[in-house]
Design an enzyme around this catalytic site. Structure first.
Site: not given
Ligand code: NDP
Length: 488
Positions: A182, A257, A291, A390
């Protein structure tokens, strides 16, 4: 079915059971080009419950034969698939770039190469991921087999549409699972375009399928009773939702993750040029939408002023290469879309409002598209939002420190734990600090990098489990112990 996709012939249908089929769901995805905000498509299929069930049915049907296929045959298919990805890498890169904006000269074209390499690397593992056996000196021979899980799914974000997909697909397929992908609603085209390559490589129907969709499709996959594992890359809040859905449904295995706010620590004795090169690159690569980007930079007092000068200069140089991702001279493209642009701009504006001192950047570039200058704040307090959250854009915070103990405490004072970097010429200090970082990955005199053959993943809320290397194979298998009674 020949591969003939391009930006003027976009793949828009679901790829189920080795066929493109229209979704049973009437909702569609709408996509825009981040370099100018223009509409790319508003009729891309969004997989709903019936589509997910159809893919799971096909995968379940394909699984018994796929798991039993001799390893050599499976390897040949995977290697051929890698070659096909490589062969069509220019087109695949363009299909990502049109909605991601990653420049053709940088990550934009390297991404399909990473994806092909994932298939080559994991194809090579197929006959090497042996089980274990234990001696029969107690009368029982024990054999431990690595068994595939069955139907597994990957839900991925938009920032690395090919590489992230193949980091999940390749080990899952190598170990005999059937895989449903997906892609992000923001970057579905490269994944959807894989259909003809999947067929040409020789994957039987149902072994690899692609369901474009949004969060609702991801939610259906993570709650599905017949999907045995979900490997997710994305944000922490979504990762938590996925783990909850997995627990509430069939306790499917989960790999997560998730995000990061990675620190880089530069000691007085560091090679200044090297430290600046790596920390600046961490911010500009994929426009900071990475990331493991080092977005908290701590520099020891003795070298701080020089570092500030060099880091600012490097980022000002990088800012000159912001532009059209389709142009070879562009090194920094736009942010992925309007929502991300507004999110990052919001952090910058709030940052300017007293959270720190703006060293460089802080503004939009141009008046159309989603371009933002590389932005650095100095003298940021430990509690400031821009230091703790973040941002997922080209924004970092830069602070000075005095002692090793002080900086380690600051680095680890976060709920993230993906990557950390230490820059020093003192090998003892490098190894000491590397062991003190509470993170899944550490760079010494480098930062924000990874390798296919070493584990990738984070501690704390940055994730659960590891990708790459042999860890990825374990993530898609369960161990089965066979005990053979030799005493009668
Ligand atoms: P999101 O968490 O928003 O989305 C990730 C994927 O999950 C998308 O495919 C999304 O679908 C899907 N999704 C959304 N809601 C649900 C749900 N309820 N159930 C199941 N799936 C769902 O992340 P972003 O796409 O915005 O990616 C950015 C984040 O990813 C950052 O936090 C970044 O740090 C992290 N990331 C982590 C990496 C790592 O390896 N640790 C690598 C790269 C990114 P859709 O988008 O189609 O709506």
């Amino acid at each position: 079915m020949a591969f003939n996709f391009s930006k003027s012939n976009l793949p828009k249908q679901l790829f189920i059971n080795n066929e493109y089929i229209a979704s049973k769901n009437s909702k569609k995805l709408e996509l825009f080009n981040p370099k100018d905000g223009s509409l790319v498509a508003n009729d891309v299929d969004l997989a709903g419950a019936e589509d997910v069930d159809a893919a799971v049915d096909a995968a379940e049907k394909a699984f018994p034969a796929w798991r039993k296929l001799p390893g050599q045959a499976r390897r040949e298919i995977m290697l051929k698939f890698a070659d096909l990805i490589q062969k069509h890498s220019v087109a695949l890169a363009e299909l990502s770039r049109i909605t991601l904006g990653a420049p053709i000269a940088t990550i934009g074209t390297r991404e399909p190469a990473f994806a092909a390499e994932a298939f080559r690397y994991f194809a090579g593992w197929i006959d090497k991921f042996a089980g274990e056996s234990f001696p029969q000196d107690d009368g029982f021979l024990k054999i431990v087999r690595n068994e595939p899980l069955g139907v597994v799914a990957g839900v991925i974000p938009w920032n690395g549409p090919m590489a992230t997909a193949c980091s999940k697909m390749a080990p899952a397929l190598a170990t005999g699972n059937c895989f449903i992908l997906k892609p992000s609603e923001k970057t579905p085209f490269a994944a959807l375009a894989l259909g003809p390559l999947i067929i040409e490589a020789g994957f039987p129907p149902g072994v690899v399928q692609v369901l474009s969709g949004d969060g609702s499709t991801g939610a259906l996959l993570s709650a599905h009773m017949r999907i045995r594992k979900i490997s997710f890359t994305g944000s922490i809040p979504t990762g938590k939702r996925i783990q909850e859905a997995a627990a509430k449904s069939n306790l499917k295995r989960v790999t997560l993750e998730l995000g990061g706010k990675s620190p880089a620590v530069v000691f007085d004795d560091a090679n200044l040029e090297n430290a600046i090169t790596w920390t600046a690159r961490a911010l500009t690569m994929n426009t900071g939408q990475i990331c493991f980007a080092a977005t908290r930079v701590y520099v020891q007092e003795g070298i701080y002023d020089k570092f500030v000068e060099g880091y600012k200069k490097a980022l000002l140089e990088a800012a000159k290469t912001i532009g059209d991702p389709d142009t070879q001279s562009t090194m920094m493209g736009p942010l992925v879309d309007k929502a991300q642009f507004e999110r990052v701009s919001g952090f910058i504006e709030r940052g300017k409002d007293g959270q720190g001192t703006l060293l460089t950047g802080g503004s939009r570039v141009g008046s159309e598209g989603y371009f933002i200058q590389p932005t650095v704040f100095t003298n940021v307090s430990d509690t400031a939002e821009i230091l703790r959250q973040e941002i997922f854009g080209p924004v970092s915070v830069l602070n000075s420190f005095k002692t090793e103990e002080e900086v380690i405490a600051k680095c680890n004072d976060t709920n993230f734990g993906l990557m950390a970097g230490v820059f020093t010429q003192d090998v003892n200090r490098a190894l000491r600090v590397a062991s003190e970082f509470d993170s899944g990955m550490v760079g010494v005199n480098c930062v924000s990098l990874s390798f296919r053959h070493t584990p990738f993943g984070g501690t704390k809320e940055s994730g659960l489990g590891r990708e790459n290397g042999s860890a990825a194979l374990r993530a898609y298998t369960d161990q089965k112990t066979v005990m053979i009674n030799l005493t009668y």
